[in-house]
Design a protein around this motif. Structure first.
Motif, PDB file in Angstrom:
ATOM      1  N   GLU A  61       0.829  -1.199   0.000  1.00 45.39           N
ATOM      2  CA  GLU A  61       0.000   0.000   0.000  1.00 45.39           C
ATOM      3  C   GLU A  61       0.867   1.255   0.000  1.00 45.39           C
ATOM      4  OE1 GLU A  61      -2.424  -0.503   3.447  1.00 45.39           O
ATOM      5  OE2 GLU A  61      -4.084  -1.365   2.318  1.00 45.39           O
ATOM      6  N   GLY A  62       0.337   2.305  -0.615  1.00 50.15           N
ATOM      7  CA  GLY A  62       1.070   3.560  -0.656  1.00 50.15           C
ATOM      8  C   GLY A  62       2.124   3.544  -1.745  1.00 50.15           C
ATOM      9  N   GLY A  63       3.178   4.297  -1.545  1.00 49.13           N
ATOM     10  CA  GLY A  63       4.235   4.372  -2.541  1.00 49.13           C
ATOM     11  C   GLY A  63       3.946   5.452  -3.578  1.00 49.13           C
ATOM     12  N   LYS A  64       4.998   5.933  -4.200  1.00 46.07           N
ATOM     13  CA  LYS A  64       4.873   7.027  -5.162  1.00 46.07           C
ATOM     14  C   LYS A  64       4.626   6.547  -6.589  1.00 46.07           C
ATOM     15  CE  LYS A  64       7.978   9.897  -2.379  1.00 46.07           C
ATOM     16  NZ  LYS A  64       9.294  10.579  -2.307  1.00 46.07           N
ATOM     17  N   LEU A  65       4.735   5.238  -6.811  1.00 44.17           N
ATOM     18  CA  LEU A  65       4.516   4.662  -8.149  1.00 44.17           C
ATOM     19  C   LEU A  65       5.430   5.301  -9.188  1.00 44.17           C
ATOM     20  CD1 LEU A  65       0.623   4.276  -8.211  1.00 44.17           C
ATOM     21  CD2 LEU A  65       2.356   2.701  -7.334  1.00 44.17           C
ATOM     22  N   THR A  66       6.672   5.471  -8.822  1.00 41.46           N
ATOM     23  CA  THR A  66       7.648   6.075  -9.740  1.00 41.46           C
ATOM     24  C   THR A  66       7.874   5.195 -10.957  1.00 41.46           C
ATOM     25  OG1 THR A  66       8.775   7.211  -7.928  1.00 41.46           O
ATOM     26  CG2 THR A  66      10.035   6.866  -9.949  1.00 41.46           C
ATOM     27  N   ARG A  67       7.949   3.896 -10.754  1.00 45.90           N
ATOM     28  CA  ARG A  67       8.264   2.999 -11.878  1.00 45.90           C
ATOM     29  C   ARG A  67       7.158   2.974 -12.930  1.00 45.90           C
ATOM     30  NH1 ARG A  67       9.589   2.025  -7.204  1.00 45.90           N
ATOM     31  NH2 ARG A  67      11.774   1.828  -6.647  1.00 45.90           N
ATOM     32  N   PHE A 102       6.473  -3.832 -12.433  1.00 45.31           N
ATOM     33  CA  PHE A 102       7.646  -3.249 -11.775  1.00 45.31           C
ATOM     34  C   PHE A 102       7.377  -2.976 -10.297  1.00 45.31           C
ATOM     35  CE2 PHE A 102       9.100  -2.302 -16.108  1.00 45.31           C
ATOM     36  CZ  PHE A 102      10.431  -2.691 -15.994  1.00 45.31           C
ATOM     37  N   GLU A 103       6.140  -2.622  -9.943  1.00 43.11           N
ATOM     38  CA  GLU A 103       5.819  -2.424  -8.537  1.00 43.11           C
ATOM     39  C   GLU A 103       5.871  -3.745  -7.771  1.00 43.11           C
ATOM     40  OE1 GLU A 103       5.183   0.588  -6.689  1.00 43.11           O
ATOM     41  OE2 GLU A 103       6.338   1.072  -8.499  1.00 43.11           O
ATOM     42  N   LEU A 104       5.414  -4.831  -8.395  1.00 39.61           N
ATOM     43  CA  LEU A 104       5.512  -6.145  -7.765  1.00 39.61           C
ATOM     44  C   LEU A 104       6.975  -6.558  -7.612  1.00 39.61           C
ATOM     45  CD1 LEU A 104       2.652  -8.030  -9.659  1.00 39.61           C
ATOM     46  CD2 LEU A 104       2.579  -7.142  -7.313  1.00 39.61           C
ATOM     47  N   LEU A 105       7.784  -6.283  -8.630  1.00 39.21           N
ATOM     48  CA  LEU A 105       9.210  -6.584  -8.544  1.00 39.21           C
ATOM     49  C   LEU A 105       9.854  -5.780  -7.415  1.00 39.21           C
ATOM     50  CD1 LEU A 105      11.876  -7.781  -9.533  1.00 39.21           C
ATOM     51  CD2 LEU A 105      11.948  -5.995 -11.286  1.00 39.21           C
ATOM     52  N   HIS A 106       9.495  -4.504  -7.338  1.00 34.19           N
ATOM     53  CA  HIS A 106      10.023  -3.654  -6.269  1.00 34.19           C
ATOM     54  C   HIS A 106       9.661  -4.227  -4.901  1.00 34.19           C
ATOM     55  CE1 HIS A 106      11.318  -0.110  -4.162  1.00 34.19           C
ATOM     56  NE2 HIS A 106      10.089   0.247  -3.806  1.00 34.19           N
ATOM     57  N   GLY A 107       8.402  -4.637  -4.751  1.00 31.69           N
ATOM     58  CA  GLY A 107       7.989  -5.237  -3.488  1.00 31.69           C
ATOM     59  C   GLY A 107       8.771  -6.495  -3.165  1.00 31.69           C
ATOM     60  N   SER A 108       9.005  -7.315  -4.167  1.00 33.40           N
ATOM     61  CA  SER A 108       9.788  -8.533  -3.978  1.00 33.40           C
ATOM     62  C   SER A 108      11.197  -8.222  -3.484  1.00 33.40           C
ATOM     63  CB  SER A 108       9.867  -9.308  -5.301  1.00 33.40           C
ATOM     64  OG  SER A 108      10.822 -10.348  -5.232  1.00 33.40           O
ATOM     65  N   LEU A 109      11.846  -7.272  -4.141  1.00 28.50           N
ATOM     66  CA  LEU A 109      13.220  -6.931  -3.765  1.00 28.50           C
ATOM     67  C   LEU A 109      13.287  -6.318  -2.372  1.00 28.50           C
ATOM     68  CD1 LEU A 109      14.456  -5.535  -7.200  1.00 28.50           C
ATOM     69  CD2 LEU A 109      14.935  -7.779  -6.190  1.00 28.50           C
ATOM     70  N   LEU A 110      12.276  -5.534  -2.012  1.00 28.19           N
ATOM     71  CA  LEU A 110      12.257  -4.957  -0.665  1.00 28.19           C
ATOM     72  C   LEU A 110      12.079  -6.042   0.391  1.00 28.19           C
ATOM     73  CD1 LEU A 110      10.149  -1.673  -0.997  1.00 28.19           C
ATOM     74  CD2 LEU A 110      12.628  -1.950  -1.028  1.00 28.19           C
ATOM     75  N   SER A 227      14.702   0.303 -11.285  1.00 29.05           N
ATOM     76  CA  SER A 227      13.858   1.422 -10.873  1.00 29.05           C
ATOM     77  C   SER A 227      13.755   2.530 -11.909  1.00 29.05           C
ATOM     78  CB  SER A 227      14.380   2.021  -9.557  1.00 29.05           C
ATOM     79  OG  SER A 227      14.123   1.159  -8.471  1.00 29.05           O
ATOM     80  N   PHE A 228      14.756   2.687 -12.769  1.00 28.29           N
ATOM     81  CA  PHE A 228      14.763   3.796 -13.726  1.00 28.29           C
ATOM     82  C   PHE A 228      15.041   3.321 -15.157  1.00 28.29           C
ATOM     83  CE2 PHE A 228      15.391   5.855  -9.696  1.00 28.29           C
ATOM     84  CZ  PHE A 228      14.805   7.097  -9.826  1.00 28.29           C
ATOM     85  N   GLN A 229      16.141   2.622 -15.324  1.00 32.95           N
ATOM     86  CA  GLN A 229      16.598   2.261 -16.669  1.00 32.95           C
ATOM     87  C   GLN A 229      15.603   1.367 -17.406  1.00 32.95           C
ATOM     88  OE1 GLN A 229      20.452   0.386 -16.605  1.00 32.95           O
ATOM     89  NE2 GLN A 229      20.283  -0.375 -18.685  1.00 32.95           N
ATOM     90  N   VAL A 230      15.229   0.256 -16.809  1.00 26.85           N
ATOM     91  CA  VAL A 230      14.390  -0.721 -17.502  1.00 26.85           C
ATOM     92  C   VAL A 230      12.929  -0.273 -17.616  1.00 26.85           C
ATOM     93  CG1 VAL A 230      13.642  -3.128 -17.554  1.00 26.85           C
ATOM     94  CG2 VAL A 230      15.994  -2.579 -16.932  1.00 26.85           C
ATOM     95  N   PRO A 231      12.344   0.414 -16.633  1.00 28.26           N
ATOM     96  CA  PRO A 231      10.998   0.948 -16.875  1.00 28.26           C
ATOM     97  C   PRO A 231      10.941   1.863 -18.102  1.00 28.26           C
ATOM     98  CG  PRO A 231      11.441   0.973 -14.539  1.00 28.26           C
ATOM     99  CD  PRO A 231      12.726   0.574 -15.209  1.00 28.26           C
ATOM    100  N   LEU A 232      11.909   2.758 -18.268  1.00 26.76           N
ATOM    101  CA  LEU A 232      11.934   3.600 -19.459  1.00 26.76           C
ATOM    102  C   LEU A 232      12.146   2.764 -20.717  1.00 26.76           C
ATOM    103  CD1 LEU A 232      14.029   6.685 -18.259  1.00 26.76           C
ATOM    104  CD2 LEU A 232      11.645   6.717 -18.994  1.00 26.76           C
ATOM    105  N   HIS A 233      13.051   1.804 -20.633  1.00 23.23           N
ATOM    106  CA  HIS A 233      13.389   0.972 -21.787  1.00 23.23           C
ATOM    107  C   HIS A 233      12.190   0.164 -22.262  1.00 23.23           C
ATOM    108  CE1 HIS A 233      15.581  -2.570 -23.707  1.00 23.23           C
ATOM    109  NE2 HIS A 233      15.975  -1.519 -24.417  1.00 23.23           N
ATOM    110  N   THR A 234      11.539  -0.526 -21.342  1.00 17.31           N
ATOM    111  CA  THR A 234      10.410  -1.373 -21.733  1.00 17.31           C
ATOM    112  C   THR A 234       9.198  -0.538 -22.145  1.00 17.31           C
ATOM    113  OG1 THR A 234       9.838  -1.587 -19.383  1.00 17.31           O
ATOM    114  CG2 THR A 234      11.117  -3.375 -20.377  1.00 17.31           C
ATOM    115  N   GLY A 235       9.018   0.627 -21.520  1.00 17.19           N
ATOM    116  CA  GLY A 235       7.943   1.510 -21.942  1.00 17.19           C
ATOM    117  C   GLY A 235       8.129   1.963 -23.373  1.00 17.19           C
ATOM    118  N   ALA A 236       9.377   2.267 -23.736  1.00 17.64           N
ATOM    119  CA  ALA A 236       9.677   2.661 -25.113  1.00 17.64           C
ATOM    120  C   ALA A 236       9.417   1.509 -26.078  1.00 17.64           C
ATOM    121  CB  ALA A 236      11.134   3.121 -25.214  1.00 17.64           C
TER     122      ALA A 236
END
Length: 372
Positions: A61-67, A102-110, A227-236
């Protein structure tokens, strides 16, 4: 959290997409639906697993949803303005799914990071590890056994989130020409994050802090990639960008991601815990190699202070003063500034849409002014 129901078959099926300026709400709704789906499925075979998914949902829950925002930004950088309404809606739904992955991945890594760092609080809240630790304590287990139980549950939760993230990323790319490239990029983010985490661990075991170039490589792997590189890459890639264009945008994300982690290092030593939610002692007490310790260790005359960084009982204020005297914070801030300047300069060179360049510059400003 209110969790709307959704069947497994619906998870991969594009649904009517909301407007792009309302990304946060649909991302949160889709995340809630994914968690609900797994919670309900688990309830069919294991009450314990059902409870675990409930707690996973609470932890996310929460988070800034940056990815997800970066996935959308990568998509907008290359999206065709001539796309019809139906195609645009479908692509936006894919962006939402990939952002959630990416949010699920972030949660996993945390979850796994809390085990590695032996932490039971994050941002002032009990971690999932802490909940299971406290359950064990309530059953009369020793503190050691209870902590083991808590960390064990967090490892299981992290594994479940990782599996869910991979599945959702594949769903987002399903049937697209770039599906394999998107999946490979997502897997690369996972492997890079694991390598960075391992290097971080091994550096903490060394007799002296890692060197500056080693720390920068580790932070690029551990944080910047997923957190930054691959979200931009896959979005493109979702938008149909060619390999060169997507890679160029990804490089901008890598620079921003390393800058983010450099500022994080600063806040972890010199920040205000009330404002940042970060301890200013844990990195120093655990002997972590950060850009601060790496830079200071390379400074003539600092060698007399090195023993402080491998002594768990060392005077933390004295360690902080030694870093400050070596100019470590000033060096790290300048390096972060240079990386952000390089990223924004590169975004202008790529002739990106005005709104995309503006958002990338906004990311750079936010990074540099964190904790200010």
């Amino acid at each position: 959290m209110s969790l709307p129901s959704q069947s497994p078959a619906q998870t991969c099926r594009p649904r009517p997409a909301p407007a792009s300026d309302a990304l946060q709400q649909p991302v949160r709704l889709h995340l809630a639906a994914v968690i609900q789906e797994h919670r309900e499925a688990a309830g069919e075979y294991s009450k314990a697993a059902e409870t675990l998914w409930t707690r996973i949902g609470q932890a996310l829950e929460g988070g800034k949803l940056t990815r997800p925002r970066l996935v959308l930004l990568g998509h907008e950088a290359f999206a065709s303005p001539a796309a019809g309404e139906t195609e645009s809606a479908e692509r936006l739904q894919r962006v939402i799914q990939l952002g959630c992955a990416f949010e699920l991945l972030h949660g996993s890594l945390l979850m796994h990071d809390d085990v590695i760092d032996r932490d039971f609080t994050r941002r002032g809240r009990p971690t999932l590890s802490a909940l299971y630790r406290d359950d064990a304590l309530a059953r009369g287990k020793t503190a050691q056994d209870a902590e083991h139980a808590g960390h064990s549950a967090a490892i299981i939760a992290g594994d479940l989130l990782l599996a869910a993230a991979i599945k959702l990323a594949r769903c987002a790319a399903d049937s697209l020409p770039a599906a394999d490239a998107i999946e490979n990029s997502f897997h690369q983010a996972i492997h890079h994050a694991a390598a960075g985490e391992l290097e971080d661990l091994l550096f903490s075991l060394g007799p002296v802090p890692a060197q500056v170039h080693e720390v920068l490589r580790m932070e690029k792997l551990k944080t910047a990639a997923y957190s930054f590189q691959v979200p931009l890459h896959t979005g493109a890639l979702l938008a149909g960008a060619d390999a060169a264009g997507a890679a160029a945008l990804a490089n901008i994300g890598s620079q921003l991601g390393v800058a983010y982690q450099l500022i994080d290092d600063i806040l972890g030593t010199f920040g205000d815990p009330e404002q940042t939610g970060k301890s200013i002692e844990s990195d120093l007490r655990e002997g972590k190699s950060t850009i601060l310790t790496a830079m200071a260790a390379a400074t003539p005359g600092f060698s007399t202070h090195l023993q402080l960084f491998r002594d768990p009982d060392a005077d933390v204020p004295a360690m902080r003063s030694a870093l400050e005297a070596a100019g470590a914070e000033r060096f790290a801030r300048q390096l972060a500034h240079d990386l952000c300047a390089g990223a924004t300069s590169a975004s202008r060179t790529l002739n990106l849409p005005v709104n995309v360049s503006a958002e990338l510059e906004e990311f750079a400003d936010l990074i540099l002014n964190r904790g200010a």
